[in-house]
Design an enzyme around this catalytic site. Structure first.
Site: not given
Ligand code: BES
Ligand code: MN
Ligand code: ZN
Length: 485
Positions: A264, A338
Site C-alpha cells: 500500500k 477474503r
Molecule cells: N484492509 C483493506 C480494506 C480497507 C481499506 C479497510 C481502507 C479500511 C480502510 C483490504 O485488505 C484491502 O486492502 N482491500 C483492497 C482490495 C483490492 C486489492 C481488491 C482494497 O480495497 O483496495
Molecule cells: Mn489489504
C-alpha cells in the site's frame, strides 16, 4: 475503573462534578422524577437566557446553581427517541470536564431499554484510549476514562447491567483496535482472547502455524507467512445448556495490513492497525453473550495474521489452497482479508451452525459506496435483512447490498478455481461474491465495516476518534433477538 450505577437519590443533591439534564421540545428542561421542580425551573431559566439548543447532542454548560454539582451539562434531546437519548448522553459525557470523579445523569426515559441506551451512550462517549500517553499529556477535552463514577437516575439494575455489558463489549473492541500493531500481533491477540475467554467460561482453542499447516488452512498461512510474527486461528465457544441454535461469527483479524508485496502507499497504511476490527468485534461479542448469559450457542472464529512483505511473503501469481480444498490464485496480496475469511468460513460452517456471520474491514470500496459511517451488509437475503433490522433497532447505520451473480465471472482464474481480485468494478460486492463461494448453502451474512470501524475524524455523538466498535451492538442485538425468539 469507570463505574456505572443507578441512583435513587434526588439528583440535584448529590455531590458531583457534573449533573447532566436534558432539554426537550422548545428548550425547557426535561422533567425527571429525581429532579425537583425548583431546580428544573432555575436551570430552565439559565437555558432560556443562554438560548440553549434542544437539538440532539447540543451541549450548554452552566454553573451548578441550585444543585450540589459543580456544573450542569444541559444537553438537547431532540425528539428523545432511544437513539437520540443514546447520542445525547454520549455528547454530554464528552463535556463533563477533565477529570470528573462523579457524574449524575438525570435524563428521563420511558423504559429500561431507553435507560440502558443512556448508560451506553455515556460510557461510550467517555471512552478514551490513553495507554500510550504520558501522564501529563492526556488532553483536556474529555473526561478521564478511569475513575469516574457515573450515576444514572431513574434506571433499574437490569438497565444498568445491560448498558455495562454492551458498552463494555464496544470499549473492549475499541481497545484492541487502538492498540499499535507492535504490541498486538496474532500470537498476542490469541493470548488475550484465551485469557478473557477462560475468565468467563467460554471455551477457547488456538491453532498455531504447525496446526494450521497440518489442517490445511492455506489462506491464513499464505497471508501470515510474510511476517516474523506468525498467524493464528482462534475458536471460541459460548454454549449455554439447552441452547436451541448456534450462530457462528467469523472475524477478519489482520493485525496490520501493509498490503504485502502488493504494498500500500504510506497514507493508506496509517489506519491499517484497524484491519483486525472484525476479529476484535467477534471476540467481544462472544464474551458479551457469556456475560449476559444469552441462551444461544455462539462460536467465534478469529482469523489472525499480519500482512507483511518479505522474502517469505506470498507472491502475486501464487496459488494457495483454502481449508477444504478450493484453490485460489493470489494476484494481489492486498486482497488478503477474503483469503483468511475463506478459511474461517469453511471451518466454521463444517460444524453446521444455524447461521454464520462474518465481520470484516474488507474493502476500501465499502467507503466509496457508503462512506465512513455506514457498513455494507451482503448475503442470504433473509439473514442480511435480519442483520439490517437489528442494526436499525440499535441505531447503527448499515445498508443492504446485492451479490450480483455476473461478478463471479470476473473472479475466474486461468490456473486455479478462483482468483482473489475481480476486474475492479464494485469492489465491495466482488469481495462478497468471492466469500460466497466458500459458504455453500449455509445461511450467511457478510458485514463490511471497513471505514466505519475506525473514526479518522473528530468525536461525534458517543463515537470518539480511533476504533469505534462498529457492528458489536448490532450483532449482539441479532443474537438477543434469536435467543428470545
Ligand atoms: N484492509 C483493506 C480494506 C480497507 C481499506 C479497510 C481502507 C479500511 C480502510 C483490504 O485488505 C484491502 O486492502 N482491500 C483492497 C482490495 C483490492 C486489492 C481488491 C482494497 O480495497 O483496495
Ligand atoms: Mn489489504
Ligand atoms: Zn486488509
Amino acid at each position: 475503573m469507570t463505574s456505572l450505577d443507578l441512583t435513587t437519590d434526588t439528583a440535584s443533591t448529590i455531590d458531583a462534578d457534573a449533573l447532566i439534564v436534558g432539554l426537550s421540545g422548545t428548550g425547557e428542561v426535561a422533567a425527571h422524577p429525581q429532579l425537583p421542580n425548583e431546580t428544573a425551573a432555575l436551570l430552565g431559566a439559565a437555558a432560556k437566557a443562554l438560548d440553549a439548543s434542544s437539538k440532539v447532542g447540543k451541549v450548554t454548560v452552566v454553573p451548578g446553581q441550585g444543585t450540589s454539582a459543580k456544573r450542569v451539562v444541559l444537553v438537547g434531546l431532540g425528539q428523545a427517541t432511544t437513539g437520540e437519548l443514546r447520542e445525547a448522553a454520549g455528547c454530554a459525557a464528552r463535556s463533563c470536564g477533565k477529570e470528573p470523579s462523579t457524574v449524575v445523569i438525570a435524563i428521563p426515559a420511558d423504559d429500561d431499554e431507553q435507560y440502558a441506551a443512556i448508560g451506553e451512550g455515556a460510557l461510550l462517549g467517555a471512552y478514551r484510549f490513553t495507554d500510550y500517553k504520558s501522564e501529563d499529556d492526556k488532553g483536556d477535552d474529555a473526561p478521564e476514562d478511569d475513575g469516574t463514577s457515573w450515576l444514572l437516575a431513574g434506571a433499574s439494575a437490569s438497565a444498568v447491567e445491560r448498558a455495562k455489558v454492551i458498552a463494555g463489549a464496544v470499549a473492549g473492541t475499541r481497545d484492541l483496535i487502538n492498540t499499535p500493531p507492535l504490541d498486538l500481533f496474532p500470537a498476542s491477540f490469541a493470548e488475550i482472547a484465551e485469557g478473557y475467554a477462560r475468565s468467563l467460561g467460554v471455551d477457547a482453542q488456538t491453532w498455531d502455524v504447525q496446526k494450521l499447516a497440518e489442517d490445511g488452512f492455506g489462506g491464513i498461512l499464505a497471508v501470515g507467512m510474510g511476517s516474523s510474527r506468525l498467524p493464528r486461528l482462534v475458536r471460541l465457544e459460548w454454549k449455554p445448556e439447552g441452547a436451541k441454535q448456534t450462530v457462528a461469527l467469523v472475524g477478519k483479524g489482520i493485525t496490520f495490513d501493509s498490503g504485502g508485496l502488493s504494498l500500500k502507499p504510506p497514507k493508506s497504511m496509517e489506519t491499517m492497525k484497524s484491519d483486525m476490527s472484525g476479529a476484535a468485534a467477534v471476540l467481544h461479542i462472544v464474551l458479551a453473550a457469556a456475560r449476559a448469559n444469552l441462551q444461544i450457542g455462539v462460536t467465534g472464529w478469529l482469523c489472525l495474521a499480519e500482512n507483511m512483505p518479505s522474502g517469505t511473503a506470498s507472491r502475486p501469481s501464487d496459488v494457495i489452497r483454502i481449508y477444504g480444498g478450493k484453490s485460489v490464485e493470489v494476484l494481489n496480496t492486498d486482497a488478503e482479508g477474503r483469503l483468511v475469511l475463506a478459511d474461517g468460513l469453511v471451518r466454521a460452517i463444517e460444524e453446521q451452525p444455524d447461521v454464520v456471520l462474518d465481520i470484516a474491514t474488507l474493502t476500501g470500496a465499502q467507503g466509496i459506496a457508503l462512506g465512513s459511517r455506514t457498513s455494507g451488509v451482503m448475503g442470504s437475503p433473509d439473514i442480511r435483512d435480519e442483520v439490517i433490522a437489528a442494526a436499525d433497532h440499535v441505531d447503527e447505520s448499515m445498508w443492504p447490498m446485492p451479490l450480483p451473480e455476473y461478478l463471479l465471472e470476473t473472479l475466474d482464474s486461468k490456473v486455479a478455481d478462483l482468483k482473489n481480485i475481480g476486474d475492479g468494478q464494485a469492489g465491495m460486492l466482488s469481495a462478497a461474491v468471492f466469500l460466497k463461494e466458500f459458504v455453500g448453502d449455509a445461511k450467511w451474512a457478510h458485514l463490511d465495516i471497513a471505514r466505519p470501524a475506525f473514526n479518522e475524524g473528530g468525536a461525534y455523538g458517543f463515537t470518539v476518534p480511533g476504533g469505534t466498535g462498529a457492528s458489536v451492538r448490532t450483532v449482539l442485538r441479532f443474537l438477543e433477538n434469536r435467543a428470545n425468539a
